[in-house]
Every structure is written in structure tokens, then in C-alpha cells.
Design a protein around this motif. Structure first.
Motif, mmCIF file in Angstrom:
data_model
loop_
_atom_site.group_PDB
_atom_site.id
_atom_site.type_symbol
_atom_site.label_atom_id
_atom_site.label_comp_id
_atom_site.label_asym_id
_atom_site.label_seq_id
_atom_site.Cartn_x
_atom_site.Cartn_y
_atom_site.Cartn_z
ATOM 1 N N MET A 66 115.449 62.706 24.620
ATOM 2 C CA MET A 66 114.393 61.745 24.295
ATOM 3 C C MET A 66 114.976 60.391 23.899
ATOM 4 O O MET A 66 114.560 59.340 24.421
ATOM 5 C CB MET A 66 113.516 62.274 23.158
ATOM 6 C CG MET A 66 112.475 61.264 22.687
ATOM 7 S SD MET A 66 111.614 61.741 21.161
ATOM 8 C CE MET A 66 112.908 61.440 19.936
ATOM 9 N N VAL A 67 115.938 60.393 22.986
ATOM 10 C CA VAL A 67 116.494 59.124 22.501
ATOM 11 C C VAL A 67 117.169 58.373 23.647
ATOM 12 O O VAL A 67 116.979 57.163 23.821
ATOM 13 C CB VAL A 67 117.467 59.364 21.332
ATOM 14 C CG1 VAL A 67 118.096 58.049 20.887
ATOM 15 C CG2 VAL A 67 116.740 60.014 20.160
ATOM 16 N N SER A 68 117.950 59.081 24.456
ATOM 17 C CA SER A 68 118.623 58.434 25.582
ATOM 18 C C SER A 68 117.615 57.858 26.574
ATOM 19 O O SER A 68 117.793 56.740 27.086
ATOM 20 C CB SER A 68 119.550 59.433 26.283
ATOM 21 O OG SER A 68 120.615 59.811 25.436
ATOM 22 N N HIS A 69 116.550 58.600 26.849
ATOM 23 C CA HIS A 69 115.541 58.124 27.786
ATOM 24 C C HIS A 69 114.815 56.894 27.248
ATOM 25 O O HIS A 69 114.628 55.893 27.959
ATOM 26 C CB HIS A 69 114.535 59.248 28.072
ATOM 27 C CG HIS A 69 113.445 58.833 29.007
ATOM 28 N ND1 HIS A 69 112.129 59.206 28.835
ATOM 29 C CD2 HIS A 69 113.459 58.067 30.121
ATOM 30 C CE1 HIS A 69 111.394 58.687 29.792
ATOM 31 N NE2 HIS A 69 112.175 58.004 30.587
ATOM 32 N N LEU A 70 114.414 56.924 25.995
ATOM 33 C CA LEU A 70 113.708 55.782 25.417
ATOM 34 C C LEU A 70 114.605 54.543 25.369
ATOM 35 O O LEU A 70 114.129 53.410 25.516
ATOM 36 C CB LEU A 70 113.193 56.134 24.027
ATOM 37 C CG LEU A 70 112.083 57.197 23.990
ATOM 38 C CD1 LEU A 70 111.733 57.559 22.550
ATOM 39 C CD2 LEU A 70 110.836 56.726 24.739
ATOM 40 N N LEU A 71 115.902 54.745 25.185
ATOM 41 C CA LEU A 71 116.830 53.620 25.225
ATOM 42 C C LEU A 71 116.931 53.034 26.635
ATOM 43 O O LEU A 71 117.098 51.818 26.803
ATOM 44 C CB LEU A 71 118.210 54.062 24.735
ATOM 45 C CG LEU A 71 118.362 54.162 23.214
ATOM 46 C CD1 LEU A 71 119.639 54.903 22.834
ATOM 47 C CD2 LEU A 71 118.339 52.777 22.575
ATOM 48 N N VAL A 72 116.829 53.889 27.661
ATOM 49 C CA VAL A 72 116.783 53.383 29.038
ATOM 50 C C VAL A 72 115.565 52.485 29.221
ATOM 51 O O VAL A 72 115.649 51.394 29.784
ATOM 52 C CB VAL A 72 116.751 54.546 30.046
ATOM 53 C CG1 VAL A 72 116.370 54.052 31.435
ATOM 54 C CG2 VAL A 72 118.098 55.239 30.099
ATOM 55 N N VAL A 73 114.423 52.935 28.740
ATOM 56 C CA VAL A 73 113.184 52.168 28.929
ATOM 57 C C VAL A 73 113.259 50.835 28.202
ATOM 58 O O VAL A 73 112.942 49.781 28.763
ATOM 59 C CB VAL A 73 111.969 52.985 28.452
ATOM 60 C CG1 VAL A 73 110.686 52.163 28.599
ATOM 61 C CG2 VAL A 73 111.842 54.284 29.243
ATOM 62 N N VAL A 74 113.678 50.851 26.942
ATOM 63 C CA VAL A 74 113.675 49.612 26.155
ATOM 64 C C VAL A 74 114.661 48.594 26.708
ATOM 65 O O VAL A 74 114.461 47.379 26.576
ATOM 66 C CB VAL A 74 113.966 49.906 24.662
ATOM 67 C CG1 VAL A 74 115.414 50.280 24.431
ATOM 68 C CG2 VAL A 74 113.577 48.725 23.778
ATOM 69 N N GLY A 75 115.728 49.061 27.353
ATOM 70 C CA GLY A 75 116.728 48.145 27.873
ATOM 71 C C GLY A 75 116.506 47.683 29.288
ATOM 72 O O GLY A 75 117.266 46.860 29.799
ATOM 73 N N ASN A 76 115.445 48.155 29.949
ATOM 74 C CA ASN A 76 115.228 47.878 31.366
ATOM 75 C C ASN A 76 114.344 46.640 31.545
ATOM 76 O O ASN A 76 113.175 46.635 31.162
ATOM 77 C CB ASN A 76 114.576 49.107 32.025
ATOM 78 C CG ASN A 76 114.570 49.005 33.531
ATOM 79 O OD1 ASN A 76 114.140 48.009 34.097
ATOM 80 N ND2 ASN A 76 115.033 50.055 34.195
ATOM 81 N N ASP A 77 114.903 45.582 32.134
ATOM 82 C CA ASP A 77 114.151 44.336 32.321
ATOM 83 C C ASP A 77 112.967 44.498 33.258
ATOM 84 O O ASP A 77 111.994 43.736 33.179
ATOM 85 C CB ASP A 77 115.080 43.249 32.872
ATOM 86 C CG ASP A 77 115.958 42.644 31.797
ATOM 87 O OD1 ASP A 77 115.543 42.663 30.622
ATOM 88 O OD2 ASP A 77 117.065 42.175 32.120
ATOM 89 N N HIS A 78 113.053 45.467 34.177
ATOM 90 C CA HIS A 78 111.960 45.660 35.128
ATOM 91 C C HIS A 78 110.764 46.352 34.484
ATOM 92 O O HIS A 78 109.666 46.340 35.042
ATOM 93 C CB HIS A 78 112.436 46.486 36.325
ATOM 94 C CG HIS A 78 113.516 45.810 37.110
ATOM 95 N ND1 HIS A 78 113.319 44.646 37.813
ATOM 96 C CD2 HIS A 78 114.836 46.134 37.284
ATOM 97 C CE1 HIS A 78 114.448 44.279 38.401
ATOM 98 N NE2 HIS A 78 115.383 45.172 38.095
#
Length: 369
Positions: free
Chosen positions: A265-277
């Protein structure tokens, strides 16, 4: 005399919305090239989710020519998850496969899936996939190597790494009575795969793996969730609440599973928050704060398998709720990324078999849904 109705082995459910440019490619890739026996074992249920373009018209014309195709027309747009539910309600096959209408299957995929379903009779069949970029570049998912070397049927306890395979619905073919027993449905909102995919693998007694690229996942399509900046990415938090609610009810006290899902969960949410798209810049700080809130809410008492390297550092910054430090790290990492040479183009394999799948490129996991 009573004649028993024969149901197909597999129902393929295709939710449709705003994809008229890709619709025929998707549908043809499912049905074309099947022999008579395989064709008789497949039904395709296309759900017109109040598509604003000509998809509804195209579906009706397509179904008129292909008896294996049934259409469901929804009066208003309900979103991907609820459209899948509508198709599932119409399915009669023993298995169901949810295929997104902007994606497609490589030749021979459906026949290979049917062979494995007949041979292994699993609760869940996991499939490999390739990402297809707008320039035609093919890319493997970082989790694809986790599918290697699984013979016959296993349980998650035998192969715990399978929980880390991409958490989408379209890379899983599921026994429909198993879904009914679990009471699993898709919830409204974005990231609807989260509370659906993980419980499937956790509850399954028989997991099979088809180590073959059977799905082409289109990247960067305008209108796709993963290419849309919106506050609806906040829906991910509700979906994780549902997942951990299910886990508490179905597997109370399972500290290992809780810790594994927490790390994912934490890794996935970090992907989302860091994605400019995906993430509007003005929402990034608020989203990060929500990640920190979920970290505090669900953090396992006995700890969890925190990743190493930069990923682990980001986990620690979430734990400290330190957005300024995260923003500085993100900026530095992006500058370093621009200085690195680009990954080489992956040449399309001649065969769709496992030996033809290229190795996962570093960092591909950052593109997960």
C-alpha cells in the motif's frame, strides 16, 4: 425430455467507454483465431458504460455479426468497476476474465488460457503482460519475474511472492463460483482493483500461473485513469480502507499478510503521489498527508518489510509525515533521472511464450496502477 443447457467455460467481460478508436482491435483479439471447440467455450459480454462516442453503435453492429457477443447497455456512466459488475451479472461461464477495452490480447492467448483452465481447474489463473507505449515500445512489468517457475496449482502460502504481482483484475482469470463464495464485487471509484485482486489470491486454494504474455496493456491513452490529473486519485484511500477491512474480517490476526499488504500500500501510494501524469501539483502535499495518515492507521505493530534504497527512504519520510523532505528528495531524484541515459527500446518478441519475455527493466514497478 429436458435438455441441459451447456454453459461456456469462459466469460470475457469488456467494459466500454470512450474507446471507439481501439474497440475493434480489442474485440477481434479476443475472438479471432479460435478453433470450433474453443469458440464454443467462450462468450464475450461487452458493457456499454454510456459511452459518449460511437462505441454503443459499434458494439451493436459487432454483436449482430458475432453470436458469441452479448451487449449490456447502461443508462448512465457508472465507471469501470460497476460496469464490470454489470457484465459479471450476465456471465454464464465457469470462469470470468475482465479485459479493458483499450487493451488487447496477443494471438493465441485465449486458446492458451482455455487449455490451462481445462488442465488445472484453478480458482485463479495469473497471466503475464506487456506494456505498450504510444511509440510502440514494449515494456515488461517489474513483477513479471514473480510468475516464473510455478508448476500446477499452488496456494499463496506456498508462493507468497505472488501477492506482489501487479494488482489488476485483467491479469487474473477467476472461477466464477469462487467469486460468488467470496462475495467479491467491484466498488465504485478509481483504483477499484485494490480490494478485489488481493483477496482473490489470499482466499484461493488453487492458484495457477500461465507464464506467457497474454495481455497488451496500453499506456498513455488520453482519458485513461493513469494518464489523468484529478482529485479522484484520492479514491485510492477508500479502496485501501476496504481492503484492510476485508483482511480484518477474513484473516483476523494474520500479521504476515497485514505487513505485506501494508508495504504494498505505502509503495503504491508513493507511486501515485509522485506521478506527474496523475497528481495535480496543488494536491500533492495533501495527498502525501493522507498517505502519512494511512501509514499511522494501518502500520503493523510488529513492523513490516520496508524496501531498501530510495524507496525505503520515502517510506521513512511518510512515517515522519515530512512532506518538505519528500519534495526535496523527489526533485533531486528527478534531476538525476534526467541525467541518466534512456532505457533501450524492447524489441517485440517473435514468440509469445515465456522464453521470449524480456527481463524487467529497473524501476518499471513505478508505473504500477
Amino acid at each position: 425430455m429436458v435438455t441441459e443447457t451447456r454453459h461456456p467455460l469462459l466469460s470475457v467481460v469488456v467494459p466500454v467507454h470512450g474507446v471507439q478508436a481501439h474497440l475493434h482491435q480489442c474485440l477481434d483479439s479476443i475472438l479471432d483465431g479460435l478453433d470450433a471447440a474453443d469458440a464454443a467455450d467462450v462468450e464475450l459480454i461487452a458493457v456499454d458504460d454510456a459511452s459518449p462516442d460511437r462505441c454503443g453503435e459499434l458494439l451493436r453492429a459487432y454483436a449482430a455479426r458475432r453470436p458469441a457477443v452479448r451487449t449490456v447497455t447502461l443508462p448512465s456512466n457508472v465507471g469501470l468497476g460497476l460496469a464490470r459488475n454489470a457484465g459479471l451479472d450476465e456471465a454464464t461461464g465457469r470462469y470470468v476474465w475482465f479485459v479493458d477495452s483499450d487493451d488487447w490480447l496477443p494471438p493465441g492467448s485465449l486458446a492458451a488460457v482455455l487449455r490451462r483452465l481445462r488442465a488445472d481447474e484453478p480458482d485463479v489463473l495469473l497471466l503475464d503482460h506487456l506494456r505498450v507505449h504510444h511509440d510502440g515500445r514494449l515494456e515488461t512489468d517489474a513483477s513479471s519475474p514473480l510468475l516464473r517457475g510455478v508448476d500446477g496449482c499452488v496456494r499463496l502460502a506456498d508462493r507468497p511472492q505472488l501477492l506482489r504481482v501487479q494488482h489488476t483484475a485483467w491479469n487474473k482469470v477467476v472461477r466464477r463460483p469462487f467469486l460468488t463464495e467470496l462475495g467479491l464485487r467491484f466498488h465504485p471509484g478509481w483504483y477499484e482493483d485494490i480490494p478485489f485482486s488481493h483477496p482473490l489470491l489470499i482466499a484461493a486454494e488453487r492458484i495457477a500461473v500461465l507464464d506467457q504474455v497474454c495481455y497488451r496493456y496500453r499506456q498513455g491513452r488520453p482519458g485513461a485513469i493513469t494518464s489523468t490529473r484529478s482529485d479522484r486519485h484520492l479514491d485510492a484511500f477508500d479502496q485501501y480502507d476496504r481492503l484492510f477491512g476485508w483482511l480484518a474480517a477474513a484473516r483476523p490476526g494474520d500479521a504476515r499478510l497485514h505487513a505485506e499488504l501494508f508495504a504494498l500500500m505505502v509503495s503504491h501510494l508513493l507511486v501515485v503521489v509522485g506521478n506527474d501524469h496523475r497528481m495535480p501539483p496543488e494536491l500533492r502535499r495533501a495527498f502525501f498527508r493522507r498517505v502519512a495518515g494511512h501509514y499511522r492507521r494501518y502500520r503493523p505493530a510488529g513492523g513490516y518489510p520496508r524496501p531498501g534504497g530510495v524507496g525505503g527512504l520515502k517510506h521513512r519520510l511518510v512515517a515522519a509525515n515530512s512532506y518538505p523532505a519528500y519534495a526535496a528528495l523527489r526533485a533531486a531524484h528527478r534531476i538525476a533521472g534526467r541525467l541518466r541515459p534512456a532505457h533501450p527500446v524492447v524489441v517485440e518478441p517473435v514468440s509469445a511464450g515465456p522464453a521470449a519475455v524480456p527481463a524487467a527493466a529497473p524501476g518499471v514497478l513505478a508505473g504500477r496502477r
